[in-house]
Each structure stands twice: as structure tokens, then as C-alpha cells.
Design a protein around this motif. Structure first.
Motif, short mmCIF file in Angstrom:
data_model
loop_
_atom_site.label_atom_id
_atom_site.label_comp_id
_atom_site.label_asym_id
_atom_site.label_seq_id
_atom_site.Cartn_x
_atom_site.Cartn_y
_atom_site.Cartn_z
N LYS A 178 -0.55 -9.62 5.82
CA LYS A 178 0.61 -9.51 5.62
C LYS A 178 0.46 -9.81 3.76
O LYS A 178 2.49 -9.36 3.53
CB LYS A 178 1.88 -11.21 6.30
N LEU A 179 -0.01 -9.95 2.76
CA LEU A 179 0.21 -9.70 1.37
C LEU A 179 0.13 -8.38 1.13
O LEU A 179 1.35 -8.36 -0.14
CB LEU A 179 -1.29 -10.92 0.98
N LEU A 180 -1.00 -7.63 1.40
CA LEU A 180 -1.36 -6.14 1.33
C LEU A 180 0.20 -5.67 1.33
O LEU A 180 0.77 -4.97 0.34
CB LEU A 180 -1.84 -6.14 1.77
N ILE A 181 1.05 -5.68 2.58
CA ILE A 181 2.19 -5.16 2.96
C ILE A 181 3.63 -5.70 2.49
O ILE A 181 4.05 -4.54 1.60
CB ILE A 181 2.33 -4.89 4.39
N MET B 293 9.24 1.34 -7.41
CA MET B 293 8.48 1.56 -8.46
C MET B 293 7.75 3.09 -8.50
O MET B 293 7.49 4.08 -8.95
CB MET B 293 7.69 0.90 -8.82
N ALA B 294 6.99 3.31 -7.11
CA ALA B 294 6.41 4.36 -6.93
C ALA B 294 7.55 5.39 -6.32
O ALA B 294 6.78 6.65 -6.98
CB ALA B 294 5.43 4.13 -5.54
N ASP B 295 8.72 4.95 -6.29
CA ASP B 295 9.83 6.28 -5.80
C ASP B 295 9.56 6.88 -7.16
O ASP B 295 9.99 8.23 -6.75
CB ASP B 295 11.20 5.89 -5.39
N SER B 296 10.78 6.16 -7.90
CA SER B 296 11.20 6.48 -9.11
C SER B 296 10.13 7.50 -9.86
O SER B 296 10.05 8.51 -10.35
CB SER B 296 11.15 5.31 -10.08
N ALA B 297 8.73 6.92 -9.54
CA ALA B 297 7.45 7.76 -9.83
C ALA B 297 7.00 9.20 -9.44
O ALA B 297 6.41 9.45 -9.37
CB ALA B 297 6.63 7.08 -10.77
N GLN B 298 7.31 8.84 -8.25
CA GLN B 298 7.14 10.19 -7.25
C GLN B 298 6.02 9.84 -7.09
O GLN B 298 5.40 10.83 -6.61
CB GLN B 298 7.76 11.52 -7.46
N VAL B 299 5.44 8.81 -6.60
CA VAL B 299 4.14 8.84 -6.51
C VAL B 299 4.00 7.62 -4.63
O VAL B 299 4.39 7.21 -4.71
CB VAL B 299 3.13 8.05 -7.14
N ASN B 300 3.45 8.83 -4.24
CA ASN B 300 3.05 8.13 -2.45
C ASN B 300 2.07 6.49 -2.44
O ASN B 300 1.54 6.42 -3.39
CB ASN B 300 2.64 9.16 -1.81
N LEU B 301 2.33 5.66 -1.38
CA LEU B 301 1.35 4.61 -1.43
C LEU B 301 1.24 4.69 -0.03
O LEU B 301 1.89 4.48 1.01
CB LEU B 301 2.43 3.16 -1.71
N SER B 302 -0.37 3.96 0.09
CA SER B 302 -0.55 4.00 1.56
C SER B 302 -1.16 2.86 1.64
O SER B 302 -1.91 2.16 0.75
CB SER B 302 -2.03 4.81 1.29
N VAL B 303 -1.26 2.04 2.31
CA VAL B 303 -1.76 0.63 3.06
C VAL B 303 -2.58 0.96 4.07
O VAL B 303 -1.90 1.00 5.19
CB VAL B 303 -0.51 -0.60 2.39
N GLU B 304 -3.52 -0.21 3.70
CA GLU B 304 -4.53 -0.14 5.59
C GLU B 304 -4.57 -1.93 5.02
O GLU B 304 -6.31 -1.78 4.34
CB GLU B 304 -5.95 0.68 5.25
N PRO B 305 -4.72 -2.09 5.86
CA PRO B 305 -4.95 -3.88 5.96
C PRO B 305 -5.50 -4.35 6.83
O PRO B 305 -5.38 -3.56 7.69
CB PRO B 305 -3.26 -4.82 5.80
N THR B 306 -6.49 -5.13 6.38
CA THR B 306 -7.24 -6.06 7.50
C THR B 306 -6.56 -7.28 8.04
O THR B 306 -6.46 -8.42 7.07
CB THR B 306 -8.59 -5.60 6.70
N ASP C 118 -3.66 -19.00 -2.43
CA ASP C 118 -2.53 -19.21 -3.21
C ASP C 118 -1.64 -17.78 -2.96
O ASP C 118 -1.60 -16.67 -4.06
CB ASP C 118 -2.35 -19.40 -4.77
N PRO C 119 -0.72 -17.53 -2.32
CA PRO C 119 -0.82 -16.63 -2.14
C PRO C 119 0.46 -16.00 -2.58
O PRO C 119 1.01 -15.21 -2.43
CB PRO C 119 0.52 -16.72 -0.84
N ASP C 120 1.51 -16.63 -3.82
CA ASP C 120 2.33 -15.46 -4.93
C ASP C 120 1.25 -15.41 -5.95
O ASP C 120 1.38 -14.30 -6.34
CB ASP C 120 3.04 -17.39 -5.34
N ARG C 121 -0.02 -16.09 -6.32
CA ARG C 121 -0.43 -15.59 -7.20
C ARG C 121 -1.36 -14.22 -6.93
O ARG C 121 -1.77 -13.02 -7.59
CB ARG C 121 -1.68 -17.09 -7.86
N ILE C 122 -2.09 -13.96 -5.44
CA ILE C 122 -2.65 -12.72 -4.84
C ILE C 122 -1.22 -11.40 -5.12
O ILE C 122 -2.12 -10.40 -4.96
CB ILE C 122 -2.99 -13.54 -3.23
N LEU C 123 0.01 -12.32 -5.07
CA LEU C 123 0.49 -11.42 -4.42
C LEU C 123 0.80 -10.65 -5.83
O LEU C 123 1.15 -9.37 -6.47
CB LEU C 123 2.12 -12.09 -3.83
N GLN C 124 0.48 -11.70 -6.58
CA GLN C 124 0.76 -11.02 -8.33
C GLN C 124 -0.08 -9.97 -8.43
O GLN C 124 -0.07 -9.39 -9.19
CB GLN C 124 1.24 -12.23 -9.38
#
Length: 502
Positions: free
Chosen positions: A353-356, A365-378, A385-391
Motif C-alpha cells: 500500500k505504501l508503494l501504491i 509530477m510524472a505527468d508534468s514531466a511526461q514520464v510514465n510510472l509503473s508500480v509492482e508491489p508485493t 514508520d509508514p510516513d518515513r518509508i513513504l518519504q
């Protein structure tokens, strides 16, 4: 004319016999078998020939009128040039051969006339083989002795450097971290004598260096061969904390893998640096907030209408002030995390969930830079600490997006090992030079000095990521190829009992 190459003789044989018929027969037998043969009838001529061009082996008749074979052998063995040449005596079947004398004067064997070809060749080849093996052994012994001399000299030189070095140095076993030797400067830094240190482990001497931290350093050493300028906090014998930079190389002692660590005490430097950063950061925040407030007010044009150039100038000043505020905030954030003033709030959380969530946060930010984002979480549950891992994840994604060209894809994926969760952030950007792979995790270090202006970075994002990951007993590193992109890796421990989520 034949163009076939001339065969190299198997060996150079000198035959000394006063009977021409014997010489001719022996010479023919040996030449037919590929030997080079020199034959002489006079012992004095044979002596001079052997001294001028020492052969590989000498066949020497015992009975000769000018000088018998025993005397010739004595003279050959007395000369340094011919001392090591194997000598085989020749005697007629009816002659009395004094075997004891033959061996005492230095002969190695004997053959009798009339010659048996197989016997002559067998004895000849046996002693040539023995002689060659002896020469090889002597050469190897000489080389070994030279290596011993060189190694002894190197060890003496190292010993002098080791003892007189102004930096603390320690040698320890790799697997256990058990001290084998320390220099006087190490004792001066820690307050422990050599007797108190030798035989103890690093974690015993400094409980703050936990087995997990040590194992992580060992793993890094095994993968990279060396560790440079790693910052640790240690405690002296009196319990005083010291901040040190440790550089470690893998070495081998008596077949055992060991570590050679050179330590640099940066306690005072860190104290002054931290005080300066804290003072400057806090003193800057108030005036900067005031300045940006004033710029915002001017930008609204409530205090007067601005020309287009004036509005552009206000925008530039606002952007620069915002960058300065980000820099100050990052400095304070980094210092608070490192000093423990920001406590990690560890809870059981879903890493996938943190990866997503990180991907969603960086999508604009990715849309502004016209960069695609791909996520494959396990799906996996971790204690963090979820906030710090998210950071950490958003910092890594932000960097990857900044250095990606339009149309490229930045990938965020994770995989589960029995002991850790590995997260990867991959881009296809310009890559990082090998000499920068470690430096970029230090404060204010960037691949290119112009990046802070062109990309808007502060040079503190990756140090913050490293500090957060290390606070979680994890590890962060990067692998990169110029022109092909970079992959940042984060490993976080998976607690026993926690496993794949629903």
C-alpha cells in the motif's frame, strides 16, 4: 633446400673417452635420440670445454692415460661453473670400477662397455630428469626466498606505518569481528589498552554497534570489497560517545578473511558542523518566511501594478526563496532524524500500500514531466514508520522522474526474501559515474553541481533516505551505468512472524 625447422636438442651431452671407437658409438646412439653431443679424447680438453660451455650431463671414462676419470670428476666438482652437472662413469666390463670412489668424488651413476643402448638411454634420461627437477626446485626455492624477503620487508614497513599512524587502525576477523591487533592511536581514542581489546569482538567493545549493524557492514564488504567513510557512533572506555568515520578493506591473514579498518575521529567537527547548521537554519527561517510573504504580496499586485518583467522578477525571486526554504527544512529534518529528535513511530503496515500511495503522490509530477510510472508491489506486512518509508519512496521517485526523459518509464517494484523486503526504483536516465555512487548519499553531494539549479534539488534527499532506512536497520544503495540509467535499492528487514498480507 629444406624449409623444415631445426629441432631443438633434448640436452647437451659431453662425452670424455680416450677410445675413438667408444666416442663414435656413443655419439651416434645419442644423436639418433635427439641429443646434442660433444666428444673429446683428452681429459684436459674435456675440462676446458665443460668450463667454457657447461653441458647438461657428462659421460666420463674411468681409465685414461693422461688423467683418470676420478681426478677429472674431482676437478669438475671443485669448479662452481661445473659443480652441479651430473656425471656418469664409463668402464669396461672387465675393468675394476671403484664404485665407492666414483660416488665419493661426485658421480651419480655408471655404465659398462660394451654399451646396451636401452640401458644407456634409460640412465641418461633418469639423471637428466632428476637434474632438471633439482634446477626447478632451486629456482622455486630462490623465488620463494625472494618472496619471503620481500614479504618480510613489506611486513616490517607495514608494522612501522601501523604503529606510527596518526589514525586509529584495527585488524579484526571478518565473520566474528574479533580484534586481532590495534595500534597505539586506537588505544588513545578508545581508552582501551591492547590487552583489553585483543580477542574481544567489535560488538562487545561497543554495544551501540549491534550485530545487525555489523552484519550489514559485512554484507556490504563482501559485495563491494571495501567500505569508505562510513559514519558510526562509538563509546570510549569511560562511556564518552565519539563520532567516527570508518574505512575498511578486506584482507587475508593466514588464510582467514579479515578486515583492516582505518578510523577518523570527527566528533569535534560534527559538533561544530551541527551547531553551525542548526544556528544558520533557525536564523534563516524567520527572515526567509518574511521575504517570501512580502514577495507573495507583491505578486498579488495589491501594492501596485507590475510590468510583465516585474512579475517575472517576482516569480524568479519566489522560486529561489522556496528552494531556500526547502533546503533549510531538509537540513533540519535530516538533523532531527539523525539526532533522534524525531522518533520513528513503528507500526505493522502494508508495504504494498505504501508503494501504491507513493506512486499516486508522484503522479502529478510524472505527468508534468511526461514520464510514465509503473508500480509492482508485493503484499507484505512490515514493522516500520509508514510516513518515513513513504518519504523515502517519494524522494527516490522524485529523483528518478527528474532525471528521466519524456516518454521514459520509472519503475517502482518490490520483492520478498525470507529475511527482508527489497524495493527497487529504476529509471532510464543518464546514469551515475562509479566514483559518485557512494558520495551521492552524503550531504550536499550531487552528480553535477548544476543539478541543484536545473533540477531544483537540495542535495539532501538521498542522505535523508539513507538515514531513514538505517533507522529501520535496513540498507540503501544504487547501481548505475552511464547512459543506461540507475536503480536504487532499499532493503528492509521483515520481522519473524510477519509475512505476506491478505
Amino acid at each position: 633446400m629444406s624449409n623444415s625447422p631445426i629441432a631443438t636438442p633434448k640436452a647437451d651431452i659431453l662425452v670424455i673417452d680416450d677410445t675413438p671407437e667408444n666416442l663414435a658409438l656413443l655419439s651416434q646412439i645419442l644423436k639418433d635420440k635427439g641429443y646434442k653431443v660433444r666428444s673429446v679424447t683428452k681429459p684436459s680438453t674435456g675440462l676446458r670445454g665443460a668450463q667454457a660451455a657447461p653441458p647438461d650431463l657428462i659421460l666420463l671414462d674411468v681409465k685414461m692415460p693422461e688423467m683418470d676419470g676420478y681426478e677429472v670428476c674431482k676437478r669438475l666438482k671443485a669448479d662452481q661453473r661445473t659443480h652441479d652437472i651430473p656425471i656418469i662413469f664409463i668402464s669396461a666390463l672387465g675393468e675394476l670400477l671403484d664404485k665407492v670412489t666414483a660416488f665419493e668424488v661426485g658421480g651419480v651413476d655408471y655404465i659398462t662397455k660394451p654399451f646396451q643402448v636401452e640401458e644407456v638411454l634409460a640412465r641418461l634420461e633418469t639423471h637428466l630428469t632428476i637434474c632438471n627437477l633439482q634446477k626447478q626446485l632451486q629456482a622455486q626455492n630462490k623465488q620463494l626466498q625472494q618472496e619471503i624477503v620481500e614479504r618480510t620487508a613489506a611486513e616490517e614497513k607495514f608494522g612501522i606505518i601501523f604503529r606510527s599512524s596518526p589514525n586509529p587502525i584495527a585488524i579484526a576477523t571478518l565473520t566474528e569481528g574479533r580484534f586481532l591487533d590495534i595500534n597505539p592511536c586506537f588505544s588513545k581514542l578508545t581508552g582501551y589498552s591492547q590487552t583489553e581489546v585483543i580477542g574481544r569482538t567489535i560488538t562487545e567493545l561497543n554495544p551501540s554497534l549491534t550485530p545487525e549493524i555489523y552484519d550489514s557492514a559485512v554484507q556490504y564488504l563482501l559485495e563491494n570489497g571495501s567500505l569508505h567513510n562510513k559514519e558510526y557512533e562509538i563509546y570510549t572506555k569511560e562511556g564518552q560517545p565519539r563520532v567516527v568515520l570508518v574505512s575498511t578493506e578486506l584482507i587475508e591473514l593466514a588464510g582467514v578473511q579479515c578486515t583492516l579498518s582505518i578510523i577518523n575521529d570527527i566528533t569535534e567537527r560534527k559538533r561544530m558542523e551541527d551547531e553551525f547548521i542548526s544556528l544558520v537554519s533557525h536564523e534563516l527561517r524567520t527572515p526567509m518566511n518574511s521575504i517570501i510573504g512580502a514577495l507573495d504580496l507583491l505578486g498579488t499586485q495589491k501594492l501596485g501594478t507590475l510590468t510583465e518583467l516585474g512579475q517575472q522578477t517576482i516569480n524568479i525571486a519566489t522560486n529561489n526563496m522556496e528552494r531556500l526554504i526547502r533546503l533549510v527544512n531538509d537540513i533540519l529534518d535530516l538533523e532531527r532524524i539523525k539526532s533522534g529528535k524525531i522518533a520513528m513511530r513503528y507500526v505493522e503496515c502494508q508495504a504494498d500500500k505504501l508503494l501504491i500511495e507513493a506512486t499516486q503522490a508522484m503522479q502529478a509530477m510524472a505527468d508534468s514531466a511526461q514520464v510514465n510510472l509503473s508500480v509492482e508491489p508485493t503484499p507484505v506486512q512490515i514493522h516500520a514508520d509508514p510516513d518515513r518509508i513513504l518519504q523515502t519512496l517519494t524522494n527516490l521517485l522524485s529523483n528518478a522522474i527528474k532525471f528521466s526523459e519524456p516518454g521514459e518509464t520509472v519503475s517502482l517494484r518490490s520483492s520478498l526474501n525470507c529475511e527482508y523486503l527489497q524495493i527497487e526504483v529504476q529509471d532510464r536516465g543518464r546514469g551515475i559515474p562509479q566514483d559518485k555512487l557512494q558520495l551521492i548519499f552524503e550531504r550536499f553531494q550531487q552528480v553535477d553541481a548544476s543539478d541543484s539549479r536545473a533540477k531544483g534539488g537540495t542535495g539532501l534527499g538521498l542522505p535523508i533516505c539513507r538515514t531513514i532506512v538505517e533507522q529501520h536497520n535496513g540498507r540503501i544503495w544504487v547501481e548505475s551505468s552511464l547512459g543506461e540509467g540507475s536503480t536504487f535499492y532499499v532493503r528492509l528487514p521483515v520481522d519473524e512472524g510477519l509475512g505476506t498480507g491478505d
